[in-house]
Scaffold this active site. Sequence first.
Site, PDB file in Angstrom:
ATOM      1  N   CYS A   2       0.889  -1.246   0.062  1.00 32.35           N
ATOM      2  CA  CYS A   2       0.115   0.117  -0.071  1.00 32.35           C
ATOM      3  C   CYS A   2       0.942   1.130   0.059  1.00 32.35           C
ATOM      4  O   CYS A   2       2.218   1.120   0.313  1.00 32.35           O
ATOM      5  CB  CYS A   2      -0.873   0.122   1.183  1.00 32.35           C
ATOM      6  SG  CYS A   2      -1.944  -1.501   1.558  1.00 32.35           S
ATOM      7  N   ARG A  27       1.537   1.863  -5.983  1.00 33.07           N
ATOM      8  CA  ARG A  27       1.573   0.724  -4.978  1.00 33.07           C
ATOM      9  C   ARG A  27       0.324   0.040  -4.667  1.00 33.07           C
ATOM     10  O   ARG A  27       0.377  -0.757  -3.713  1.00 33.07           O
ATOM     11  CB  ARG A  27       2.146   1.406  -3.577  1.00 33.07           C
ATOM     12  CG  ARG A  27       3.752   2.024  -3.884  1.00 33.07           C
ATOM     13  CD  ARG A  27       4.064   2.707  -2.666  1.00 33.07           C
ATOM     14  NE  ARG A  27       4.121   2.051  -1.517  1.00 33.07           N
ATOM     15  CZ  ARG A  27       5.482   1.180  -1.291  1.00 33.07           C
ATOM     16  NH1 ARG A  27       6.436   1.371  -2.207  1.00 33.07           N
ATOM     17  NH2 ARG A  27       5.519   0.386  -0.242  1.00 33.07           N
ATOM     18  N   TRP A  74      -3.625  -1.725  -1.367  1.00 32.70           N
ATOM     19  CA  TRP A  74      -3.555  -2.825  -2.133  1.00 32.70           C
ATOM     20  C   TRP A  74      -3.756  -3.995  -1.110  1.00 32.70           C
ATOM     21  O   TRP A  74      -2.921  -4.137  -0.365  1.00 32.70           O
ATOM     22  CB  TRP A  74      -2.148  -3.027  -2.500  1.00 32.70           C
ATOM     23  CG  TRP A  74      -1.651  -4.077  -3.258  1.00 32.70           C
ATOM     24  CD1 TRP A  74      -1.273  -5.425  -2.969  1.00 32.70           C
ATOM     25  CD2 TRP A  74      -1.936  -4.592  -4.643  1.00 32.70           C
ATOM     26  NE1 TRP A  74      -1.135  -6.232  -3.609  1.00 32.70           N
ATOM     27  CE2 TRP A  74      -1.395  -5.729  -4.964  1.00 32.70           C
ATOM     28  CE3 TRP A  74      -2.577  -3.614  -5.888  1.00 32.70           C
ATOM     29  CZ2 TRP A  74      -1.611  -6.667  -6.083  1.00 32.70           C
ATOM     30  CZ3 TRP A  74      -2.654  -4.409  -7.069  1.00 32.70           C
ATOM     31  CH2 TRP A  74      -2.131  -5.687  -7.161  1.00 32.70           C
ATOM     32  N   ASN A 100       1.036   0.062   5.928  1.00 26.40           N
ATOM     33  CA  ASN A 100       1.593  -0.777   4.899  1.00 26.40           C
ATOM     34  C   ASN A 100       2.025  -2.130   5.327  1.00 26.40           C
ATOM     35  O   ASN A 100       3.269  -1.747   6.163  1.00 26.40           O
ATOM     36  CB  ASN A 100       2.386  -0.052   4.172  1.00 26.40           C
ATOM     37  CG  ASN A 100       2.942  -0.933   2.966  1.00 26.40           C
ATOM     38  OD1 ASN A 100       2.363  -1.837   2.375  1.00 26.40           O
ATOM     39  ND2 ASN A 100       4.231  -0.576   2.527  1.00 26.40           N
ATOM     40  N   GLY A 101       1.685  -3.229   5.196  1.00 32.41           N
ATOM     41  CA  GLY A 101       2.397  -4.236   5.829  1.00 32.41           C
ATOM     42  C   GLY A 101       1.586  -5.564   6.072  1.00 32.41           C
ATOM     43  O   GLY A 101       0.365  -5.453   6.048  1.00 32.41           O
ATOM     44  N   GLU A 483      10.470 -19.995 -19.726  1.00 31.14           N
ATOM     45  CA  GLU A 483      10.171 -18.357 -19.176  1.00 31.14           C
ATOM     46  C   GLU A 483      11.378 -17.574 -19.804  1.00 31.14           C
ATOM     47  O   GLU A 483      10.902 -16.536 -20.163  1.00 31.14           O
ATOM     48  CB  GLU A 483      10.127 -18.353 -17.455  1.00 31.14           C
ATOM     49  CG  GLU A 483      10.376 -17.147 -17.064  1.00 31.14           C
ATOM     50  CD  GLU A 483       8.924 -16.356 -17.286  1.00 31.14           C
ATOM     51  OE1 GLU A 483       7.807 -17.090 -18.113  1.00 31.14           O
ATOM     52  OE2 GLU A 483       8.699 -15.171 -16.880  1.00 31.14           O
ATOM     53  N   LYS A 487      10.247 -14.133 -21.807  1.00 33.89           N
ATOM     54  CA  LYS A 487      10.745 -13.024 -21.509  1.00 33.89           C
ATOM     55  C   LYS A 487      11.527 -12.107 -22.829  1.00 33.89           C
ATOM     56  O   LYS A 487      11.439 -10.910 -23.088  1.00 33.89           O
ATOM     57  CB  LYS A 487      11.821 -13.108 -20.245  1.00 33.89           C
ATOM     58  CG  LYS A 487      11.215 -13.312 -18.970  1.00 33.89           C
ATOM     59  CD  LYS A 487      10.224 -11.946 -18.276  1.00 33.89           C
ATOM     60  CE  LYS A 487       8.790 -12.203 -18.767  1.00 33.89           C
ATOM     61  NZ  LYS A 487       7.932 -12.951 -18.045  1.00 33.89           N
ATOM     62  N   GLU A 490       9.015 -11.358 -25.532  1.00 28.03           N
ATOM     63  CA  GLU A 490       8.173 -10.197 -25.227  1.00 28.03           C
ATOM     64  C   GLU A 490       8.765  -8.935 -25.248  1.00 28.03           C
ATOM     65  O   GLU A 490       8.152  -7.932 -25.739  1.00 28.03           O
ATOM     66  CB  GLU A 490       7.921 -10.235 -23.768  1.00 28.03           C
ATOM     67  CG  GLU A 490       6.713 -11.035 -23.724  1.00 28.03           C
ATOM     68  CD  GLU A 490       6.249 -11.083 -22.029  1.00 28.03           C
ATOM     69  OE1 GLU A 490       5.252 -10.475 -21.675  1.00 28.03           O
ATOM     70  OE2 GLU A 490       6.971 -11.626 -21.154  1.00 28.03           O
ATOM     71  N   HIS A 506      15.838 -33.838 -31.238  1.00 28.74           N
ATOM     72  CA  HIS A 506      14.489 -34.082 -31.816  1.00 28.74           C
ATOM     73  C   HIS A 506      13.990 -32.699 -32.836  1.00 28.74           C
ATOM     74  O   HIS A 506      12.923 -32.942 -33.305  1.00 28.74           O
ATOM     75  CB  HIS A 506      13.377 -34.303 -30.968  1.00 28.74           C
ATOM     76  CG  HIS A 506      13.791 -35.722 -30.084  1.00 28.74           C
ATOM     77  ND1 HIS A 506      13.726 -37.107 -30.560  1.00 28.74           N
ATOM     78  CD2 HIS A 506      14.272 -35.699 -28.992  1.00 28.74           C
ATOM     79  CE1 HIS A 506      14.155 -37.678 -29.621  1.00 28.74           C
ATOM     80  NE2 HIS A 506      14.477 -36.979 -28.463  1.00 28.74           N
ATOM     81  N   LYS A 605      -0.974  -5.657 -20.067  1.00 33.73           N
ATOM     82  CA  LYS A 605      -0.600  -6.374 -18.838  1.00 33.73           C
ATOM     83  C   LYS A 605      -1.534  -7.510 -18.535  1.00 33.73           C
ATOM     84  O   LYS A 605      -1.273  -8.319 -17.849  1.00 33.73           O
ATOM     85  CB  LYS A 605      -0.638  -5.257 -17.657  1.00 33.73           C
ATOM     86  CG  LYS A 605      -0.120  -5.733 -16.464  1.00 33.73           C
ATOM     87  CD  LYS A 605       1.271  -6.064 -16.356  1.00 33.73           C
ATOM     88  CE  LYS A 605       1.833  -6.772 -15.076  1.00 33.73           C
ATOM     89  NZ  LYS A 605       2.791  -7.673 -15.203  1.00 33.73           N
TER      90      LYS A 605
HETATM   91  O1  M6R Z   1      -2.349 -12.012 -15.082  1.00 35.46           O
HETATM   92  P1  M6R Z   1      -2.105 -13.265 -15.197  1.00 35.46           P
HETATM   93  O2  M6R Z   1      -0.847 -13.827 -14.278  1.00 35.46           O
HETATM   94  O3  M6R Z   1      -3.081 -14.305 -15.360  1.00 35.46           O
HETATM   95  O4  M6R Z   1      -1.292 -13.418 -16.807  1.00 35.46           O
HETATM   96  C1  M6R Z   1      -1.008 -14.277 -17.434  1.00 35.46           C
HETATM   97  C2  M6R Z   1      -0.151 -13.903 -18.721  1.00 35.46           C
HETATM   98  O5  M6R Z   1      -0.992 -13.159 -19.439  1.00 35.46           O
HETATM   99  C3  M6R Z   1       1.174 -13.176 -18.281  1.00 35.46           C
HETATM  100  O6  M6R Z   1       1.943 -14.066 -17.386  1.00 35.46           O
HETATM  101  C4  M6R Z   1       1.821 -12.709 -19.669  1.00 35.46           C
HETATM  102  O7  M6R Z   1       2.295 -14.136 -20.143  1.00 35.46           O
HETATM  103  C5  M6R Z   1       2.946 -11.974 -19.042  1.00 35.46           C
HETATM  104  N1  M6R Z   1       3.294 -10.806 -19.864  1.00 35.46           N
HETATM  105  C6  M6R Z   1       4.173 -12.475 -19.197  1.00 35.46           C
HETATM  106  O8  M6R Z   1       5.439 -11.505 -18.974  1.00 35.46           O
END
Ligand code: M6R
Length: 610
Positions: A2, A27, A74, A100-101, A483, A487, A490, A506, A605
């Site tokens: 928060c 936050r 939050w 906050n905490g 992952e 990254k 993206e 393969h 996002k």
């Molecule tokens: O909010 P969520 O964790 O459900 O989102 C899932 C994916 O959309 C999210 O992890 C996406 O792949 C990210 N942009 C990866 O960095």
Amino acid sequence: MCGIVGYIGKRDAVPILMEGLQRLEYRGYDSAGAAVVSGGKLAIRKKLGKLRELRNSLEETPLPGGLGIGHTRWATHGQPSEINSHPHADCSGDLCLVHNGIIENYQELKKQLQAEGHDFKSQTDTEIVAHLVEKYYKGDLFAAVQRALLDCEGAYALGVVHKDEPGVLVAARCGSPLIIGVGEGEQFIASDVPAILKQTREVIYLNDGEVAKLTSEGVIVTDLKGNVADKEQVHIDWDAEAAEKAGYPHFMLKEINEQPRVIRDTLRGRIAKSGDNVVLDDMNISDEELKGIEKIIIISCGTAWHAGIVGKYMLEEHTRIPVEVDIASEFRYRNPILVPGKHLVMSVTQSGETADTLASIREAQRQGVKVVSIVNVVGSTIARESDGVIYTQAGPEIGVASTKAYTSQVTAFYLFTIYMGRLNGTISSEKAAKLLAELQTVPGMIEEILKDQDVILECAEAYKEAVSALFLGRSYNFPSALEGALKLKEISYIHAEGYGAGEMKHGPIALVDDKLPVICVAVKSAVYDKMVSNIQEIRARAGKVIAVATRGDEDIHRHADHVISIPQISEMFSPLLVAVPLQLFSYHMAIARGCDVDQPRNLAKSVTVE
Ligand code: M6R
């Protein structure tokens, strides 16, 4: 996570609080509130929703006065609602505070205070602090806060005011950030520098266990026993934008650096005092029901899906319960076999709003199967609709590329695995204690990794023109490879594939040439030798090898072009460490290529549509 602010001085507090809260909205933003002391009265205003709701209300009906505290929430305990938002008052309404905490022993303290006659209005952990201060108040707010905090365990940053002490603002800190801004005849408190930068650039950083008494004339800082601390005043020269990112150039980098704290926060209050078990408060599924589970189906998207795969490895190894991991968009459109009472569905989601994940849990529930979700946003749709929730404590993640949410999701899986293993007897008390002790060493190890980024920077410079990259890992670090590749795709727009290293022969091996960077996770583990063989196969075809290896592994240098070293840890926990250099590699590649790190093209996002 928060945001809190406070002001004492000759000006009207509210405009200063609102300006500060606006800077802290990153936050948390599910509700907001403010309190002002004036004319022997304490007035509190709270509003659910974004800060503008509070602003509109304060514009319509102002709260004048030169002493005030404010909060943007939050949620961690209790749904977002007006009652649960801060400030929280005591029974009499004479004092209130913003927090906050997480107060870890709040349930125990609440019972005790209720038995003493205190009346609670909210479901928050915070409210107990207001009642504790009330209990110890004997005309000196500073002394009462010091005494109350001796009873509290957990993390807090606090701002406290009392209607009978219009010249005093009390602040305290332990485990959550809090700074004091020093002005001319006025003082400020805030969770973070950006909130007060317009008012002053002179700052005192409170340390854990310190309490401060602010008056318009000055600031006194003591420990909880009242011993005065000698504090240094620091001059801040960041601009406002840099300050919001805590001095980092991008939110993604800030969030990568927050991971030690986030993992600590996710563990906080969840390890039993005995050290050999896990406490999960929001499960809402009985232990009896969980003992009857014969199969777990994990559903999620993107990065959260990768966290789910790490979850599968640990759950199967330690609880011997078979686990299936599915991409939510596939799960919802196939005809999954679900058996009520015997199957448990787990969803993993940062936002708690991802459309496919939500549709999947609804389908599972329609078929009578219980759902436990690992969620970051408290009060999100998936959090509300799931039978049980394990909240990650990552705080708002602003960068589109998920970083701290991922490591907090993996951390939540460790907690759930140990919880299930203790329930079904596959994890002994000794083993649980050993696992939990090792898990708690992870944040410190990530801090070490963050300190030395030289090799990562060297790799980014060497491969910034690459058109393609391959990420390889095995076992627990197969999802790390997935992952790492996600990254890089993206945020740097380089085509990247993650593979289980055993799959290389393969197909993907055909891609290997002297232009292809191949990032190999080769930490010391049961599959280390197999990984080294795969690396040799890549080298034999002139591929460029970047190895993520265990510190002290000298041999790996013979096989790799670059070696990124991480501390030694059990294989099971290594995905938490491996994630960090892979995130940093993508970050530095994207920067070297001039990409927009925080808002990469075409991405959102939160994916709330199909
Ligand atoms: O909010 P969520 O964790 O459900 O989102 C899932 C994916 O959309 C999210 O992890 C996406 O792949 C990210 N942009 C990866 O960095």
